[in-house]
Scaffold this motif. Structure first.
Motif, short mmCIF file in Angstrom:
data_model
loop_
_atom_site.label_atom_id
_atom_site.label_comp_id
_atom_site.label_asym_id
_atom_site.label_seq_id
_atom_site.Cartn_x
_atom_site.Cartn_y
_atom_site.Cartn_z
N ASN A 296 0.62 -1.33 0.00
CA ASN A 296 -0.03 -0.07 -0.64
C ASN A 296 0.59 1.51 0.25
N HIS A 297 0.11 2.44 -0.70
CA HIS A 297 1.12 3.69 -0.39
C HIS A 297 3.01 3.08 -0.73
N PHE A 298 2.64 2.16 -2.64
CA PHE A 298 4.38 1.64 -2.76
C PHE A 298 4.15 1.24 -3.49
N GLY A 299 3.51 0.17 -4.99
CA GLY A 299 3.55 0.01 -5.93
C GLY A 299 3.82 0.70 -6.92
N TRP A 300 3.79 -0.16 -8.72
CA TRP A 300 3.89 0.48 -9.46
C TRP A 300 3.06 0.00 -10.37
N TRP A 301 2.47 0.80 -11.76
CA TRP A 301 1.64 -0.13 -12.39
C TRP A 301 2.26 -0.61 -13.47
N HIS A 302 2.34 -2.03 -14.57
CA HIS A 302 3.07 -2.82 -15.43
C HIS A 302 2.60 -2.96 -16.79
N SER A 303 1.27 -2.83 -16.96
CA SER A 303 0.74 -2.82 -17.90
C SER A 303 -0.82 -1.99 -18.16
N VAL A 304 -0.96 -1.58 -18.77
CA VAL A 304 -1.96 -0.24 -18.65
C VAL A 304 -2.45 -0.59 -20.49
N ASN B 255 -5.17 -2.86 -26.60
CA ASN B 255 -3.58 -1.90 -26.95
C ASN B 255 -2.99 -2.10 -25.60
N ASP B 256 -2.00 -1.80 -25.98
CA ASP B 256 -1.01 -1.63 -25.30
C ASP B 256 -1.61 -0.16 -24.67
N LEU B 257 -1.20 0.91 -23.78
CA LEU B 257 -1.83 2.14 -23.90
C LEU B 257 -0.50 2.92 -22.92
N MET B 258 0.49 1.71 -22.46
CA MET B 258 1.71 2.28 -22.04
C MET B 258 3.03 2.88 -22.06
N VAL C 200 10.40 9.81 -10.18
CA VAL C 200 10.02 8.74 -9.46
C VAL C 200 10.21 8.20 -10.43
N GLN C 201 9.34 8.15 -11.30
CA GLN C 201 9.26 7.19 -13.05
C GLN C 201 11.02 7.69 -13.50
N ALA C 202 11.43 8.15 -13.52
CA ALA C 202 13.31 7.78 -13.86
C ALA C 202 13.51 7.18 -13.16
N LEU C 203 13.52 6.48 -12.24
CA LEU C 203 14.12 5.63 -11.85
C LEU C 203 13.44 3.93 -12.49
N ASP C 204 12.54 3.68 -13.12
CA ASP C 204 12.32 2.56 -13.54
C ASP C 204 11.73 3.62 -14.89
N PRO C 205 11.49 3.52 -16.10
CA PRO C 205 11.07 3.57 -17.06
C PRO C 205 10.43 2.54 -17.45
N ALA C 206 10.13 1.70 -16.82
CA ALA C 206 9.68 0.61 -17.69
C ALA C 206 8.23 0.89 -17.29
N THR C 207 7.92 0.98 -15.49
CA THR C 207 6.31 1.60 -16.00
C THR C 207 6.24 2.64 -14.55
N LEU C 208 5.09 2.96 -14.47
CA LEU C 208 4.22 4.04 -13.14
C LEU C 208 4.51 3.84 -12.37
N PRO C 209 4.57 4.71 -11.70
CA PRO C 209 4.94 4.81 -10.12
C PRO C 209 3.62 5.25 -9.12
N ASN C 210 3.29 4.90 -8.27
CA ASN C 210 2.62 5.70 -7.72
C ASN C 210 2.91 6.67 -6.87
N THR C 211 2.20 7.67 -6.75
CA THR C 211 2.64 9.28 -5.69
C THR C 211 3.88 8.83 -4.73
N TYR C 212 3.21 7.66 -4.10
CA TYR C 212 3.47 8.21 -2.64
C TYR C 212 4.98 7.65 -2.30
#
Ligand code: NAD
Ligand code: G6P
Ligand code: MN
Length: 440
Positions: A199-207, A213-216, A251-263
């Motif tokens: 919780n308050h500590f996660g990432w999207w790896h697919s949208v 269709n891939d929206l990432m 925050v996203q720059a640390l892992d550009p493959a994913t999208l981060p939770n703001t927390y």
């Protein structure tokens, strides 16, 4: 269609009117026969409840409504407990935020030492609600928003293993709403997302869109430039939240493959957060000056005039999620939702007994978590450290252990050293004497 009985625990919460309005707007999906409010602060609850009583009388006179500070009255004959209590209320949130800042450490409601202090207060309060529910309505489900959700979820997993409680968070759906705006979609339900973390500590790896269709790629490109600030940013968002949504870019720059939770900004950029904080005026002050004042004065205006048009109360996404969840359980819809559940192998290379936030199918018998697979070293390392913090807090609460809580604070990525952790802990013990178990 079956009709349900709901108790809102934390009836005096600033979020209660929004939930009531959302419940009323969704009588076709989740019809109610009864609605009750429960709070241990009768005076605070009364203002919210008297205003809601007027709204209910206007819109749904058939729903049986009452409010009480008596647990037996509140928890008898209910199908759902919607919980959002804040043990210690805003004055203690203010301390959670300001004490760490005095030590040069992130001061935040749910992250770092402030979140740990809040966790030590919340565990007892939420367990008490679970016990009331199990005593007076053993078939009911508790849908719990009470923070810090990660620590509360670990405590209920460990200390009330048979409880029918689902812990949830509105941050991912808030961010998904922004993703939808960035993509020009009508709403977040047009996307199918995959997300993992705590919780308050996660990432999207697919949208994906509904056609798969891939929206990432489009999202990654946009977030790397603007964070989660959509092209037509709504003027309602307060400046401090705007900063958080914008900071997601770094925050996203640390892992550009994913999208981060703001927390994650609190863990990955704590120096930046501290440098930009005002130790004399934190988020608790903003909330007391804005949301709390607005909600309570709107309620007072409604009570005085005797009709709902006299005060402006808003319905929000936060509330829609809890209605979705109740409807999924009530009607076995198998809706896919993000919940905080035991990992149990869903993330293949992560602890089975960690409480993780992952997509689940939700039906009459609760959640069925979906498989995530193997996660990368970066996320796994961060999550292992943070999950250990959360488990140590529950150890400390259960055992009354000063040592475990010192370890927890020391291990938090927001805290620079064991000596800072100890000084902070001693201040937090002093501030929380009324609420924490005695530590030895
Ligand atoms: P608030 O202080 O306005 O409301 C909390 C209410 O809980 C108060 O009326 C208080 O008297 C009551 N309360 C405190 N301890 C209690 C106890 N032991 N038993 C019964 N009632 C008790 O706070 P708020 O800002 O409206 O937030 C309410 C809660 O919802 C907080 O825990 C907040 O962190 C949480 N929240 C969670 C999410 C999420 O994503 N999970 C989102 C928004 C809010
Ligand atoms: C998000 C989080 C909640 C948190 C809230 C704080 O909604 O998901 O867990 O409680 O933000 O918002 P506030 O406006 O009270 O600072
Ligand atoms: Mn949350």
């Amino acid at each position: 269609m079956k009709k349900f009985s709901v108790v809102i625990a934390g009836g005096g919460s600033t979020f209660t009117p929004g939930i009531v309005l959302m419940l009323l707007a969704n009588q076709d999906r989740l019809p109610l026969r009864a609605l009750k409010f429960y709070d241990n602060d009768g005076a605070r609850q009364e203002t919210i409840a008297e205003a809601c009583k007027i709204i209910l009388r206007e819109q749904a006179p058939d729903i049986d409504f009452c409010y009480t500070t008596d647990p037996q009255t509140a928890f008898s004959d209910v199908d759902f407990v919607m919980a959002h209590i804040r043990v210690g209320k805003y004055p203690m949130r203010e301390k959670d935020e300001k004490i760490p800042l005095r030590h040069g450490v992130v001061g935040q409601e749910t992250c770092g030492p402030g979140g740990i202090a809040y966790g030590m207060r919340s565990i007892g309060g939420v367990l008490e609600l679970v016990d009331y529910m199990q005593t007076w309505s053993p078939d009911a489900w508790m849908l719990n928003y009470s923070n810090p959700a990660a620590i509360v979820a670990e405590a209920t997993r460990r200390l009330r293993p048979t409880a029918k409680i689902l812990n949830i968070c509105d941050m991912p759906i808030g961010i998904e709403g922004r993703m939808a705006q960035i993509l020009g979609l009508q709403d977040r339900k047009q996307m199918i997302t995959r997300y993992y973390g705590l919780n308050h500590f996660g990432w999207w790896h697919s949208v994906e869109d509904r056609e798969g269709n891939d929206l990432m790629p489009a999202l990654r490109r946009y977030v790397s430039e603007h964070g989660y600030i959509p092209p037509s940013n709504d003027a309602h968002t307060e400046a401090s939240w705007n900063d958080t949504f914008a900071k997601a870019k770094d925050v996203q720059a640390l892992d550009p493959a994913t999208l981060p939770n703001t927390y994650l900004k609190y863990y990955l950029f704590p120096d930046y957060v501290v440098a930009h904080a005002n130790p004399e005026r934190t988020r608790a002050n903003e909330v007391m000056d804005h949301r709390e004042k607005h909600v309570f004065s709107a309620c007072r205006a409604i009570i005085e005039a005797g009709h709902s048009a006299a005060g402006e109360l808003e319905i929000d996404e936060h509330a829609s999620y809890i209605v979705d969840l109740a409807a999924a359980i009530a009607f076995n819809t198998q809706q896919r939702m993000l919940l905080i559940v035991p990992n149990n192998g869903a993330i293949a290379n992560f602890d089975a007994d960690a409480m993780v936030e992952i997509p689940c199918l939700v039906g009459k018998n609760g959640p069925e978590p979906l498989t995530v697979g193997t996660i990368p070293h970066f996320q796994k390392g961060l999550m292992s450290q943070q999950v250990a913090v959360e488990k140590l807090v529950v150890d400390a609460w259960e055992q009354g252990s000063y040592l475990k809580l010192w370890q927890a604070i020391t291990l938090s990525k927001t805290v620079p050293s064991a000596s800072v952790a100890k000084a902070l802990l001693d201040d937090l013990i002093e501030a929380n004497k009324e609420y924490w178990p005695q530590l030895g």
